[in-house]
Design an enzyme around this catalytic site. Structure first.
Site, mmCIF file in Angstrom:
data_model
loop_
_atom_site.group_PDB
_atom_site.id
_atom_site.type_symbol
_atom_site.label_atom_id
_atom_site.label_comp_id
_atom_site.label_asym_id
_atom_site.label_seq_id
_atom_site.Cartn_x
_atom_site.Cartn_y
_atom_site.Cartn_z
ATOM 1 C CB CYS A 1 -8.968 3.682 13.439
ATOM 2 S SG CYS A 1 -10.422 2.952 14.430
ATOM 3 C CB ALA B 1 -2.492 7.257 13.588
ATOM 4 N N GLY C 1 -2.264 8.677 9.013
ATOM 5 C CA GLY C 1 -2.738 9.675 8.438
ATOM 6 C C GLY C 1 -2.808 9.914 6.855
ATOM 7 C CG ASN C 2 -0.139 7.792 4.267
ATOM 8 O OD1 ASN C 2 0.452 8.843 4.523
ATOM 9 N ND2 ASN C 2 0.659 6.634 4.086
ATOM 10 C CE LYS C 3 -6.389 3.091 4.685
ATOM 11 N NZ LYS C 3 -4.808 2.820 5.505
ATOM 12 C CB CYS D 1 -3.751 -4.115 5.633
ATOM 13 S SG CYS D 1 -3.304 -3.839 7.732
#
Length: 582
Positions: A248, A250, A252-254, A374
């Site tokens: 999953c 978006a 996109g940082n990970k 989170c």
């Protein structure tokens, strides 16, 4: 116009049409930072403004104004920068300025406070102020070069990467490391920064440090990403060349973090169901320099695990949609109603999360899977993990970042929240990681690391030892410590028994071996004599072999010479016979 955009977003938030950040990013307003600040600050004072609007009958007297716009205008007039527009909006506030100020003064007197901030609810005053975390994108710049760049700009690095590694290694336990980190961060001054002690390539700056217009940010060399958000990819730790799925993905940082860990090798298959979020991810990952990404608009639940395309996938990162209750900057305490985090909603989220996690573990060649949220709710975290583990016995939990203090929740104080409290003892909740905002100075977060049992790589050097909240070992932790100590003694005995007698004589003292100094010396002499005797035998064998080889060589030369002589003699006889006949 700023006020129109802000009032529209506040109206949408009150109608539960999205989160603050998502609504701001989709607003189309150019100065997102300015819009975000106005919306957040207005929401903080919204309960006070509501009382003032009722007291002054502002909306009854100005019927043409809607409530969101009136809230924005009153905030700016009483708590903000003053009205920053003209026309009828300014005139409306001007007509009621005296009554608005009088209502504010009466409220302060009634509550016995002097400052405006003292009027805020406790939930707002106790809000955790997080530092600015910056992830250095190693695809574009090294951590050393990034530090040097900031130093050139006038910042001072109070803890380098090497020093942070040393601090982490030398810490007495996770509790002391957590306390040390918190003290260092809280002592940071405006022009200072430091390297993180838990996750590599993260820099920590004081709260409010803005890099949105910095050249390193604009070129993708640094990513503005919370520390907790960096944990999943860091804990998954796929080696370069691996094939990884970001289920999953978006915004996109990970995903870009995975690409950096892989050093742009291998492949990252990133799935996102929402086409708009996929477009956003494509735009955000483009400047990072990640070239090993495969972005797909597809539901991960519908991905075929046996597809030949994913045959080499050994690592999966799953960070599904959740309640977001751990994100302190969302002002959930102001925007959520009684139903926004109801048990029904949590159950609905947990069902999807369980299905996604179970699907991730069904890939035939997957070795490690990281599940993260989170959220602060056990229903989305430990209970989902336990439910999936029960249906996938081929996997087990591995300790996620042992140096982290706060672990999974599952002790006796919370047994009522579990479906089967009697089974809790079988669940190694201490292997999971929890980030607590006030203690870890990051957003609330949860991480669980799954590993296939037949390739377990749990290390003896860094076991996940459970601790209680005061930093002391819990009963489970004490039992684990005793087991680890016993294993350590057994390992040492095996190593000693495998050593040669020569190494024992050199390394073991008489006190350790129970042998007197005289016996120890005799054994060393005997060992040395045996060693010399062996060397002498080897030398004799080598000499004998050399002698035999030399003798055999000489015999071969003589034999060859005799053959040559016989051939010459036979040739000479043939010539003589030929001459006689002629």
């Amino acid at each position: 116009m700023l006020y129109k955009h802000a009032s529209k977003i506040i109206d949408q938030i009150q109608k539960k049409q999205g989160t603050i950040k998502s609504l701001i990013h989709s607003s189309g307003y150019k100065n997102l930072k300015q819009l975000y600040a106005l919306v957040c600050e207005t929401l903080k004072y919204s309960s006070i403004i509501d009382k003032i609007l009722v007291t002054t009958k502002f909306l009854e007297l100005e019927k043409w104004l809607d409530r969101p716009m009136a809230t924005i205008l009153v905030y700016e007039a009483l708590f903000g920068r003053g009205i920053q527009c003209g026309g009828k909006h300014r005139l409306a506030i001007k007509r009621h300025k005296s009554s608005l100020n009088a209502a504010l003064v009466r409220m302060k007197i009634k509550m016995g406070v002097v400052n405006n901030k003292d009027l805020l609810p406790d939930s707002v005053k106790d809000e955790v102020i997080l530092p600015r975390y910056v992830r250095v994108n190693t695809l574009k710049i090294s951590i050393e070069d990034a530090i040097n760049q900031f130093v050139k700009e006038g910042f001072k690095c109070v803890l380098t990467q090497q020093e942070a590694v040393t601090v982490s290694k030398d810490a007495e336990n996770a509790q002391s490391l957590s306390t040390m980190f918190r003290d260092l961060v809280n002592s940071l001054k405006k022009s200072q920064f430091m390297c993180d002690v838990h996750v590599q390539h993260i820099l920590v700056f004081p709260p409010g440090t803005d890099f949105h217009k910095h050249q390193l940010y604009l070129t993708g060399a640094i990513i503005l990403q919370d520390k907790a958000s960096c944990l999943p990819a860091y804990i998954l730790a796929p080696p370069p060349g691996s094939h990884v799925i970001d289920a999953c993905a978006a915004p996109g940082n990970k995903t870009s973090h995975l690409a950096a860990i892989l050093e742009n090798t291998g492949r990252v298959f990133a799935f996102e169901l929402d086409p708009k979020r996929l477009s956003l991810m494509s735009r955000l990952t483009k400047p990072t320099g990640a070239t090993n990404l495969d972005l797909t608009n597809h539901d991960f639940l519908k991905v075929n695990p046996t597809d030949e395309k994913f045959r080499n996938v050994n690592y999966i990162l799953l960070d599904p949609s959740c309640s977001g209750s751990g994100i302190v900057s969302r002002l959930n305490h102001l925007t959520n109603d009684d139903q926004s985090e109801s048990q029904d909603r949590l159950e609905s989220l947990a069902r999807v999360q369980t299905a996604l996690l179970s699907h991730a573990l069904s890939f035939p060649n997957v070795k490690r899977v990281v599940y993260s949220t989170c959220s602060v709710h056990r229903r989305e975290n430990e209970e989902v993990v336990k439910e999936v583990l029960d249906s996938h016995p081929e996997f087990q939990l591995e300790c996620a970042l042992p140096a982290w203090k706060n672990r999974g929740i599952g002790d006796k104080d919370h047994t009522d929240d579990w479906k089967n409290p009697s089974d809790m003892k079988l669940f190694d909740f201490q292997a999971c990681l929890r980030a607590v905002p006030k203690e870890d100075i990051t957003i609330g977060f949860f991480v669980a690391l799954f590993e296939r049992k037949d390739i377990s790589i749990r290390t003896k050097e860094s076991p996940c030892v459970p601790t209680s909240q005061n930093g002391k070992l819990s009963k489970v932790g004490q039992r684990k410590k005793r087991r680890n100590k016993h294993k350590s003694v057994e390992i040492k005995k095996e190593i000693i028994s495998m050593d040669s007698s020569e190494n024992q004589s050199k390394n073991n003292s008489p006190l350790e071996t129970g042998i007197s100094k005289r016996k120890s010396r005799k054994r060393r002499k005997k060992t040395q004599g045996e060693s010399d005797s062996k060397k002498q035998k080897i030398d004799n064998i080598k000499k004998l072999d050399e002698h035999k080889t030399k003798q055999e060589t000489e015999e071969a030369i003589n034999e060859n010479a005799n053959k040559v002589t016989k051939m010459k003699k036979a040739k000479r006889n043939r010539r003589q016979k030929t001459a006689a006949i002629s």
